[in-house]
Design a protein around this motif. Structure first.
Motif, short mmCIF file in Angstrom:
data_model
loop_
_atom_site.label_atom_id
_atom_site.label_comp_id
_atom_site.label_asym_id
_atom_site.label_seq_id
_atom_site.Cartn_x
_atom_site.Cartn_y
_atom_site.Cartn_z
N THR A 232 0.83 -1.21 0.00
CA THR A 232 0.00 0.00 0.00
C THR A 232 0.86 1.26 0.00
O THR A 232 0.53 2.25 -0.66
CB THR A 232 -0.94 0.01 1.22
OG1 THR A 232 -1.67 -1.22 1.26
CG2 THR A 232 -1.92 1.17 1.16
N ARG A 233 1.97 1.22 0.72
CA ARG A 233 2.84 2.41 0.78
C ARG A 233 3.39 2.76 -0.60
O ARG A 233 3.52 3.93 -0.96
CB ARG A 233 3.99 2.17 1.77
CG ARG A 233 4.92 1.03 1.42
CD ARG A 233 6.03 0.86 2.45
NE ARG A 233 6.91 -0.25 2.10
CZ ARG A 233 6.69 -1.51 2.38
NH1 ARG A 233 5.58 -1.84 3.04
NH2 ARG A 233 7.55 -2.46 2.03
N THR A 234 3.71 1.73 -1.40
CA THR A 234 4.20 1.96 -2.77
C THR A 234 3.09 2.54 -3.64
O THR A 234 3.32 3.45 -4.44
CB THR A 234 4.70 0.65 -3.39
OG1 THR A 234 5.70 0.08 -2.54
CG2 THR A 234 5.28 0.87 -4.77
N ALA A 235 1.87 1.98 -3.47
CA ALA A 235 0.73 2.47 -4.26
C ALA A 235 0.46 3.94 -4.00
O ALA A 235 0.16 4.70 -4.93
CB ALA A 235 -0.51 1.64 -3.92
N LEU A 236 0.59 4.35 -2.74
CA LEU A 236 0.32 5.76 -2.40
C LEU A 236 1.44 6.69 -2.87
O LEU A 236 1.20 7.88 -3.07
CB LEU A 236 0.11 5.88 -0.89
CG LEU A 236 -1.23 5.31 -0.39
CD1 LEU A 236 -1.32 5.36 1.12
CD2 LEU A 236 -2.40 6.07 -1.01
N LYS A 237 2.62 6.16 -3.06
CA LYS A 237 3.68 6.97 -3.66
C LYS A 237 3.37 7.23 -5.13
O LYS A 237 3.63 8.31 -5.66
CB LYS A 237 5.03 6.27 -3.52
CG LYS A 237 5.60 6.28 -2.10
CD LYS A 237 6.94 5.55 -2.04
CE LYS A 237 7.48 5.53 -0.61
NZ LYS A 237 8.75 4.75 -0.52
N LEU A 238 2.82 6.21 -5.80
CA LEU A 238 2.46 6.35 -7.21
C LEU A 238 1.21 7.21 -7.38
O LEU A 238 1.10 7.95 -8.36
CB LEU A 238 2.21 4.97 -7.82
CG LEU A 238 3.42 4.03 -7.93
CD1 LEU A 238 2.97 2.64 -8.35
CD2 LEU A 238 4.43 4.59 -8.92
N CYS A 239 0.27 7.09 -6.43
CA CYS A 239 -1.01 7.80 -6.53
C CYS A 239 -1.38 8.37 -5.15
O CYS A 239 -2.22 7.80 -4.44
CB CYS A 239 -2.08 6.85 -7.05
SG CYS A 239 -3.68 7.62 -7.35
N PRO A 240 -0.76 9.48 -4.75
CA PRO A 240 -0.96 10.04 -3.40
C PRO A 240 -2.41 10.42 -3.11
O PRO A 240 -2.83 10.43 -1.96
CB PRO A 240 -0.05 11.28 -3.39
CG PRO A 240 0.91 11.07 -4.50
CD PRO A 240 0.19 10.27 -5.55
N GLN A 241 -3.17 10.72 -4.16
CA GLN A 241 -4.56 11.17 -3.96
C GLN A 241 -5.54 10.01 -3.82
O GLN A 241 -6.75 10.22 -3.64
CB GLN A 241 -4.99 12.08 -5.12
CG GLN A 241 -5.13 11.40 -6.47
CD GLN A 241 -3.83 11.36 -7.27
OE1 GLN A 241 -2.76 11.21 -6.71
NE2 GLN A 241 -3.95 11.54 -8.59
#
Length: 394
Positions: free
Chosen positions: A61-70
């Protein structure tokens, strides 16, 4: 003359996200991630809006939020997914004579022979529209002469579309697609093929089968057949098994907590492994206790859909504490997992972190290859030679 096969593959688009959007329409059109905690969780599912940023299932999840912070992160509402899946299953079961459910959101339907009376594509179209109308969920399907091509057609039809691949045009349909689009062709296999300049399925269709067998061994024929749209695998009729269970009778009645927990751990491990092997998940956990005088008590609780040992084992231990009068010795103890539904490992990612997922996959690969309990918890090894008698449908 052999009937032409008409195989439909149905897939509910971004299933978990779509179900959440039914209950919260404000999520429509926004990047949504269904999964675990931001710190150590993993993406179980994501919306198409999030996929545009490179987010995908099984990604931390942390990687996903780096790619798509919003992105909006939702932990998941397990009961809703099970209920929605069952609703779709019932619609399909009523409408067609033969179908196979391969996960909570994926189905194969065999319409072979029905084309003598009805147009197979029209049957599939009408069924898709009924599912959309009755459930409010977006759905895509592909219709082709076999399961491989039908699944690829579905993927090309997404999101929320449908596609017919006519008989005789399977190779033509597949040819321009990347080799990664072939179902069950893993990343490592694709990387090796890239080294030989094979990137499109058309390239793979031109390759001599003997070359593939020299590079990949027996798997070379599998790759060649898939690329050339050859797949005679059958639709396995859907069977709605409700539970699996097992029990152990002691040679001598016991009130030793360590012994009881060791037995429970071993039984739960074996049942959980069986669930994963059959691509099933459980939503209800129960234990049975029989005392020396044959008085029998059961205790159960509903749980989030899972097949994970580290969730099931603590639950079983808690049920033991609640059900057992510790002053009384026990003659028999049993474990039951019920409210089963089809589902692959991905749905368990709600509670899992990246390390646990890798561990389970490694353990299961060893046990699939060398036999159950080749690798297990130390508690289970203490009683690994006991008599284990799982039984089937309820």
């Amino acid at each position: 003359m052999v009937n032409k096969r008409h195989i439909v593959h149905i897939d509910l688009d971004s299933f978990f996200v779509s179900v959440e959007r039914k209950f919260n329409p404000s999520l429509i059109g926004k990047p949504v991630i269904i999964g675990g905690s931001v710190e150590r969780g993993v993406v179980a599912s994501c919306s198409y809006e999030a996929r545009k940023f490179g987010v995908h299932s099984a990604m931390p999840t942390r990687t996903a939020l780096k790619l798509c912070p919003q992105a909006i992160v939702i932990h998941g509402t397990h009961g809703r997914y099970s209920e929605a899946s069952q609703q779709v299953t019932q619609i399909i079961e009523y409408a067609v004579p033969l179908f196979q459910k391969t996960s909570v959101d994926e189905f194969y339907i065999d319409l072979t022979g029905m084309d003598r009376f009805y147009n197979a594509y029209q049957i599939a179209s009408d069924l898709r529209q009924k599912i959309i109308k009755d459930t409010g969920l977006p759905i895509s399907f592909g219709l082709a002469s076999n399961k491989t091509v039908a699944k690829m057609a579905t993927n090309q039809a997404k999101p929320n579309g449908q596609l017919l691949v006519e008989h005789g045009k399977e190779k033509e349909f597949m040819a321009p697609l990347p080799i990664s689009k072939i179902p069950m062709l893993g990343e490592k296999t694709c990387q090796k093929l890239y080294q030989y300049g094979i990137e499109k399925i058309a390239d793979l269709q031109r390759v001599d089968i003997r070359f593939l067998e020299s590079v990949f061994g027996k798997a070379g024929r599998f790759i060649w057949e898939k690329a050339n749209a050859l797949d005679d695998s059958e639709i396995i009729p859907y069977s709605d098994r409700k539970s699996i269970s097992t029990e152990h009778t002691f040679d001598h009645n016991t009130a030793d907590l360590k012994t009881l927990e060791a037995i429970l751990v071993s039984m739960t491990e074996e049942l959980a492994f069986k669930l994963r092997k059959e691509d099933k998940l459980s939503a209800c956990l129960a234990i049975k206790i029989r005392y020396a005088n044959f008085e029998t008590h059961t205790q159960q609780e509903k749980i989030a859909l899972t097949s994970a040992d580290h969730i099931l084992i603590p639950g079983v231990k808690n049920l033991l504490k609640r059900a057992w009068n510790q002053s009384r010795p026990i003659r028999l103890i049993g474990v039951k997992l019920s409210n089963l539904c089809s589902g692959n490992y991905q749905i368990n990612l709600f509670e899992d972190n990246e390390e646990k997922i890798k561990l389970y996959r490694a353990l299961d690969q060893i046990n699939f290859r060398y036999g159950n309990k080749t690798v297990c918890r130390a508690a289970g090894m203490e009683i690994g030679t006991r008599n284990f008698n799982p039984f089937g449908k309820d």
